[in-house]
Design an enzyme around this catalytic site. Structure first.
Site, PDB file in Angstrom:
ATOM      1  N   TYR A 154       0.861  -1.192   0.000  1.00 18.84           N
ATOM      2  CA  TYR A 154       0.000   0.000   0.000  1.00 18.84           C
ATOM      3  C   TYR A 154       0.887   1.228   0.000  1.00 18.84           C
ATOM      4  O   TYR A 154       1.841   1.301   0.781  1.00 18.84           O
ATOM      5  CB  TYR A 154      -0.901   0.026   1.242  1.00 18.84           C
ATOM      6  N   GLU A 177      -0.496   4.816  -0.540  1.00 19.04           N
ATOM      7  CA  GLU A 177      -1.319   6.006  -0.806  1.00 19.04           C
ATOM      8  C   GLU A 177      -0.465   7.266  -0.726  1.00 19.04           C
ATOM      9  O   GLU A 177       0.344   7.416   0.198  1.00 19.04           O
ATOM     10  CB  GLU A 177      -2.449   6.108   0.218  1.00 19.04           C
ATOM     11  N   ASP A 218      -6.100  13.485 -25.502  1.00 22.63           N
ATOM     12  CA  ASP A 218      -6.123  12.086 -25.061  1.00 22.63           C
ATOM     13  C   ASP A 218      -5.484  11.275 -26.184  1.00 22.63           C
ATOM     14  O   ASP A 218      -6.111  11.017 -27.216  1.00 22.63           O
ATOM     15  CB  ASP A 218      -7.573  11.655 -24.825  1.00 22.63           C
ATOM     16  N   THR A 221      -3.328   5.810 -22.362  1.00 18.61           N
ATOM     17  CA  THR A 221      -3.240   4.474 -21.767  1.00 18.61           C
ATOM     18  C   THR A 221      -1.810   4.015 -21.980  1.00 18.61           C
ATOM     19  O   THR A 221      -1.087   4.583 -22.802  1.00 18.61           O
ATOM     20  CB  THR A 221      -4.194   3.483 -22.465  1.00 18.61           C
ATOM     21  N   LYS A 241      -1.933   0.238 -25.137  1.00 20.09           N
ATOM     22  CA  LYS A 241      -2.329   0.145 -26.563  1.00 20.09           C
ATOM     23  C   LYS A 241      -1.054   0.181 -27.412  1.00 20.09           C
ATOM     24  O   LYS A 241      -0.274  -0.760 -27.350  1.00 20.09           O
ATOM     25  CB  LYS A 241      -3.307   1.258 -26.915  1.00 20.09           C
ATOM     26  N   ARG A 293      -1.566  -2.705 -18.595  1.00 23.88           N
ATOM     27  CA  ARG A 293      -2.853  -2.009 -18.633  1.00 23.88           C
ATOM     28  C   ARG A 293      -2.833  -0.855 -17.624  1.00 23.88           C
ATOM     29  O   ARG A 293      -2.537  -1.086 -16.444  1.00 23.88           O
ATOM     30  CB  ARG A 293      -3.913  -3.028 -18.219  1.00 23.88           C
TER      31      ARG A 293
HETATM   32  C1  PLP Z   1      -8.980   7.488 -26.816  1.00 24.80           C
HETATM   33  C2  PLP Z   1      -9.208   6.627 -25.614  1.00 24.80           C
HETATM   34  N1  PLP Z   1      -9.168   7.177 -24.385  1.00 24.80           N
HETATM   35  C3  PLP Z   1      -9.367   6.463 -23.266  1.00 24.80           C
HETATM   36  C4  PLP Z   1      -9.602   5.104 -23.327  1.00 24.80           C
HETATM   37  C5  PLP Z   1      -9.896   4.370 -22.058  1.00 24.80           C
HETATM   38  O1  PLP Z   1      -8.946   3.492 -21.671  1.00 24.80           O
HETATM   39  P1  PLP Z   1      -9.290   2.316 -20.612  1.00 24.80           P
HETATM   40  O2  PLP Z   1      -9.977   1.255 -21.391  1.00 24.80           O
HETATM   41  O3  PLP Z   1      -7.940   1.943 -20.078  1.00 24.80           O
HETATM   42  O4  PLP Z   1     -10.172   2.908 -19.562  1.00 24.80           O
HETATM   43  C6  PLP Z   1      -9.617   4.469 -24.572  1.00 24.80           C
HETATM   44  C7  PLP Z   1      -9.850   3.013 -24.629  1.00 24.80           C
HETATM   45  O5  PLP Z   1     -10.346   2.443 -25.522  1.00 24.80           O
HETATM   46  C8  PLP Z   1      -9.433   5.249 -25.744  1.00 24.80           C
HETATM   47  O6  PLP Z   1      -9.479   4.703 -26.958  1.00 24.80           O
END
Ligand code: PLP
Length: 414
Positions: free
Chosen positions: A50, A52, A195, A221, A224, A230
């Site tokens: 842990y 935090e 994002d 993420t 990917k 993950r």
């Molecule tokens: C552009 C985008 N942002 C965020 C996410 C979310 O990721 P997670 O599945 O890890 O929550 C995804 C997942 O498909 C995504 O394609």
């Protein structure tokens, strides 16, 4: 005791999944094969701790070692994205995005993101997601040519006057013009949030334009195109935003960070910083180009008529079968893909008129242009005769032989 002895049910299913991953061809654009070294540390004793808080500011004792690990992950992440701040604690991409909103917005504030049905993500304001429930969300989309029309984004932004604009997508085959988005954000006094979950692996290899210095804040993420464990990450160059992000993630929306995953992120980043990574990312794009060319040569329509990145979007608006039919037919041949809506969609999101295909996972297995050409032609053969179940079985056998030359894992557990 080994897992095999302790829990044969889960052991057997994990091995069944190993067989599926090895024998089939993984073409879901958001999936990839991570390194055994990443899995090794993810399955380590670090899961017991842990911690935090943040390095040197923890609410628990005994954090000296995990502090070092988290600092390594942070430093590598900053180096990778060429920025001053990184938070490596988000448990997923969705939680990273939730953290960004919580840091920069108040409930009821307006956000402008890409429509889910045009390639955006649930967390970009979709009404079924907390991003669309907590904040007032508005959307831009793509034109019938499959591209973002930045003048239209500008028009919508001037009408809506959002506090934050989200750019980045889950199903968009073209480069994102971050500079243009920033111009629009500045005109209306909005934060620009990029994002880059889908394209991060290309960005860090110089295979996609950089979101910095244009975006105020960037999320991704790690599983990917980055091929790590993950999880999620958030980056910025703004000190005030950085402070807000840290408190939004902890204690805002998360508790104890997953230290085994943070260690795995650090290992993944080491790979992303290597020369080998640049070769991989270049190959991902080159394979996507081959896939696009063969499919178009075989008379299939692609949204935006090609690709700049790791994915292609096929459109079946001119065919008498749906994305769902295509998904099933390819699945019968061991090719895993996902159905997707397309611009000008006429079918429901459960049926769709399109298919999203990506090259990151096959490239991780070692597939190059020659193999992609073979796979793309098989895809066209299957779709040309979509009801021919015998052909699907025949191709499945041929693809299993091809896949057996590109072994990705010898075992499921590390
Ligand atoms: C552009 C985008 N942002 C965020 C996410 C979310 O990721 P997670 O599945 O890890 O929550 C995804 C997942 O498909 C995504 O394609």
């Amino acid at each position: 005791m080994s897992l095999e002895c302790f829990d044969q049910e889960v052991f057997n299913l994990t091995n069944q999944e190993l067989k599926r991953q090895c024998e089939g061809l993984e073409m879901i654009a958001s999936e990839n094969f991570t390194l055994p070294e990443v899995m090794e540390v993810m399955g380590s004793i670090l899961t017991n701790k842990y911690a935090e808080g943040y390095p040197n500011k923890r609410y628990y004792g005994g954090c000296e070692v995990v502090d070092e690990i988290e600092n390594i992950a942070i430093e590598r992440c900053k180096k990778l994205f060429k920025c001053n701040f990184a938070n490596v604690q988000p448990n997923s991409g969705s939680q990273a995005n939730q953290g960004v909103y919580a840091a920069l917005l108040n409930p009821g504030d307006k956000i402008l993101g890409m429509d889910l049905s045009h390639g955006g993500h649930l967390t970009h304001g979709a009404k079924v997601s907390s991003s669309g429930k907590i904040y007032e969300s508005f959307f831009y989309g793509v034109e019938l040519d499959g591209r973002i029309n930045y003048e239209k984004v500008r028009e919508i932004a001037h009408i809506v006057k959002p506090k934050l604009i989200v750019c980045g997508a889950s199903a968009y085959a073209r480069f994102i013009d971050f500079a243009k988005f920033r111009e629009i954000a500045d005109e209306v006094g909005a934060y620009l949030f990029a994002d880059i979950a889908h394209i991060a692996g290309l960005v860090v290899a110089g295979e996609h334009p950089d979101p910095f210095p244009h975006a105020h804040v960037v999320s991704s993420t790690t599983h990917k195109t980055l091929r790590g464990p993950r999880g999620g990450i958030i980056m910025s160059n703004d000190e005030e935003i950085a402070k807000k992000i840290n408190s939004a993630i902890f204690p805002g929306i998360q508790g104890g960070p997953l230290m085994h995953v943070i260690a795995a992120k650090a290992v993944g980043f080491k790979f992303n910083l290597s020369e080998e990574w640049k070769i991989y990312a270049k190959q991902v794009r080159s394979n996507a180009q081959v896939l696009a060319k063969v499919l178009m040569d075989r008379k299939y329509k692609l949204v935006s008529d090609g690709t700049d990145n790791h994915l292609v979007l096929m459109s079946f608006l001119d065919r008498d079968f749906s994305g769902k039919d295509a998904d099933i037919a390819l699945g019968n041949s061991g090719i895993t893909v996902n159905k997707n809506t397309v611009p000008g969609e006429i079918r429901s999101p459960f049926i769709t008129s399109g298919l999203r295909l990506g090259t990151p996972a096959l490239t991780a297995r070692g597939f190059k242009e020659k193999e992609m050409e073979i796979v793309a032609n098989y895809i066209a053969d299957i779709l040309d005769d979509i009801n021919n179940v015998n052909l699907q079985k025949e191709i499945k056998q041929k693809l299993q032989v091809l896949a057996s030359n590109f072994i990705i894992y010898e075992k499921a557990m590390f």
